[in-house]
Design a protein around this motif. Sequence first.
Motif, short mmCIF file in Angstrom:
data_model
loop_
_atom_site.label_atom_id
_atom_site.label_comp_id
_atom_site.label_asym_id
_atom_site.label_seq_id
_atom_site.Cartn_x
_atom_site.Cartn_y
_atom_site.Cartn_z
N GLU A 1 0.83 -1.20 0.00
CA GLU A 1 0.00 0.00 0.00
C GLU A 1 0.87 1.26 0.00
O GLU A 1 0.47 2.29 -0.56
CB GLU A 1 -0.91 0.01 1.23
CG GLU A 1 -2.03 -1.02 1.19
CD GLU A 1 -2.98 -0.86 2.37
OE1 GLU A 1 -2.97 0.22 2.99
OE2 GLU A 1 -3.72 -1.82 2.66
N VAL B 1 -1.99 -7.02 11.33
CA VAL B 1 -2.36 -5.61 11.29
C VAL B 1 -3.85 -5.53 10.99
O VAL B 1 -4.35 -6.23 10.10
CB VAL B 1 -1.58 -4.84 10.20
CG1 VAL B 1 -1.96 -3.37 10.20
CG2 VAL B 1 -0.07 -5.00 10.39
N ASP C 1 -7.62 -0.97 9.83
CA ASP C 1 -7.42 0.47 10.00
C ASP C 1 -5.96 0.85 10.20
O ASP C 1 -5.63 2.01 10.46
CB ASP C 1 -8.27 1.00 11.17
CG ASP C 1 -7.80 0.47 12.53
OD1 ASP C 1 -6.88 -0.37 12.57
OD2 ASP C 1 -8.37 0.90 13.56
N GLY C 2 -5.05 -0.15 10.06
CA GLY C 2 -3.64 0.14 10.17
C GLY C 2 -3.08 0.07 11.58
O GLY C 2 -1.99 0.55 11.85
N THR D 1 0.12 -3.29 4.37
CA THR D 1 1.05 -2.45 5.13
C THR D 1 2.26 -3.24 5.62
O THR D 1 3.15 -2.68 6.26
CB THR D 1 0.35 -1.82 6.33
OG1 THR D 1 -0.35 -2.85 7.07
CG2 THR D 1 -0.65 -0.76 5.89
N GLN E 1 4.30 -0.02 14.41
CA GLN E 1 3.25 1.00 14.34
C GLN E 1 3.80 2.32 13.82
O GLN E 1 3.13 3.01 13.04
CB GLN E 1 2.61 1.20 15.71
CG GLN E 1 1.36 2.06 15.68
CD GLN E 1 0.25 1.40 14.88
OE1 GLN E 1 -0.26 0.35 15.26
NE2 GLN E 1 -0.13 2.00 13.76
N ILE F 1 4.08 1.97 10.06
CA ILE F 1 2.76 1.99 9.40
C ILE F 1 2.18 3.40 9.42
O ILE F 1 1.57 3.86 8.45
CB ILE F 1 1.82 0.96 10.05
CG1 ILE F 1 2.28 -0.46 9.72
CG2 ILE F 1 0.37 1.17 9.56
CD1 ILE F 1 1.49 -1.54 10.40
N ASP F 2 2.35 4.09 10.54
CA ASP F 2 1.87 5.47 10.62
C ASP F 2 2.55 6.34 9.54
O ASP F 2 1.92 7.24 8.96
CB ASP F 2 2.12 6.04 12.01
CG ASP F 2 1.20 5.45 13.05
OD1 ASP F 2 0.20 4.82 12.67
OD2 ASP F 2 1.49 5.61 14.25
N GLN G 1 3.59 5.22 6.66
CA GLN G 1 2.96 4.83 5.39
C GLN G 1 1.64 5.57 5.18
O GLN G 1 1.33 6.00 4.06
CB GLN G 1 2.67 3.32 5.40
CG GLN G 1 3.85 2.41 5.29
CD GLN G 1 3.42 0.96 5.21
OE1 GLN G 1 2.37 0.65 4.61
NE2 GLN G 1 4.18 0.06 5.79
N LEU G 2 0.87 5.64 6.26
CA LEU G 2 -0.49 6.19 6.16
C LEU G 2 -0.52 7.71 6.33
O LEU G 2 -1.59 8.32 6.31
CB LEU G 2 -1.40 5.52 7.20
CG LEU G 2 -1.52 4.00 7.06
CD1 LEU G 2 -2.40 3.43 8.18
CD2 LEU G 2 -2.09 3.61 5.71
#
Length: 427
Positions: A111, A218, A221-222, A383, A418, A421-422, A424-425
């Motif tokens: 993603e 995961v 919602d991530g 993710t 985390q 991933i944060d 990434q998002l």
Amino acid sequence: MSTRRTELSRRGFLTGSLLVTAGTVLAAGCGTDPMGGSSTGAKTTLDVWYHAYGEAGTQQAVLRYATAFTKANPDTAVKVTWVPGDYAGKLNATLLTDAAPDVFEIGDFSEAMVRRGQIAALDDVYGTARSDFNTTAVDSVTVDGKLCGVKMIDDVIMLYYRKSALSKAGITPPTTFDGLAAAAKALTTDKNKGLFVGNDGIGDSASNAVWSNGGDLVSPDGTVAFGSARALEAVTALKRLHDDRSLLLGFTTDWWDPAAFTQGVVPMQWCGLWAMPVVQAALGDDFGVLPWPAFKAGGTPVVRVGGWTCCVNAKSAKAAAAKRFVQWLWVEQAGLQRDFAESYGFHVPPRTSVAASARTLSAGAAKEAVSLAGKYGKHNPGTWDLAVSSAFNASAAKIAGGQGDPAALLADAVKKAQNEIDKQLGR
């Protein structure tokens, strides 16, 4: 065709690029115009990247497909680039430059690449064929409601076991982790180990453990989910395999190659459906396939479903031609999709109509593997990139090796994952 085999090209007959135009394969780099055309009359030249598959004949196959495409679309030439070594690293680096390919494949879908503007949405490429792709193939490439790739093959990954070895030892194929650990220990001798999951002793076992105990990696919602009590319980249990010294470590090839199994070094190995032709040739019908067993009675068996996805560079100036190539090959050409899935190792076509007519998957252990994937298939979340998976697997390796407090190690991995991933998002 696991994503972890991109470092090898055991049977590749060349590295670099070949230009295909008007149904003809030219010499490497021959006739290519730096502005995107070619001296052979094509108005557009697409650069299409593949990682160096290990299965014999794969490289020749993708050249044949490109030849067929250019014969049907003479205005478009195709430069097939075969990339050995660290494919993911080379791709990620090249996507940041003007030399980025127009079309490329990736293993487990990312993603982050979509969110960085590197992968184009392909909803228009699917058209009415969307409903013919299996649910996992669609869900795994969907980002913010848009289809951002076309799955080329589904790779089913499961446990192979030697029927005669288990029978001789009076062992029933395991259905729980306790059963697997007991079988691996009982099958371990002075000369051989009982189980091979990877040279690092972890492989996919940590994620399998989490899933098999009803946990997740995961959430949609991530949010990192592998820090749950269920996940901790299952990952901590992997230490038993290491304490029992029943795992094969440091073999000449890794888990994706069936050599340890076919050569009788281990009677059980985690490996992919792609290896089944080699296993059959070596062992006949003296093998079976199993899911990674449920952590305990009432849990969930696990079959990993990976594979490769074809993507279009969102920044390509030739996006329209690139989409046409992807549509022609991976949506319209059922015969070529079947050839790619069946002729170079065994793989599952993501299109249900194509899979239904796949002869090699219609009987025996291959049919059983496909059935297991349908029941118990799990794919890594979008993710789950290298940074996230590395944090998790590093903690699992320490836990399995008794190198610290399991809860603290896993909690630290959750924080690291985390944070990645944060990023990434964008939050």
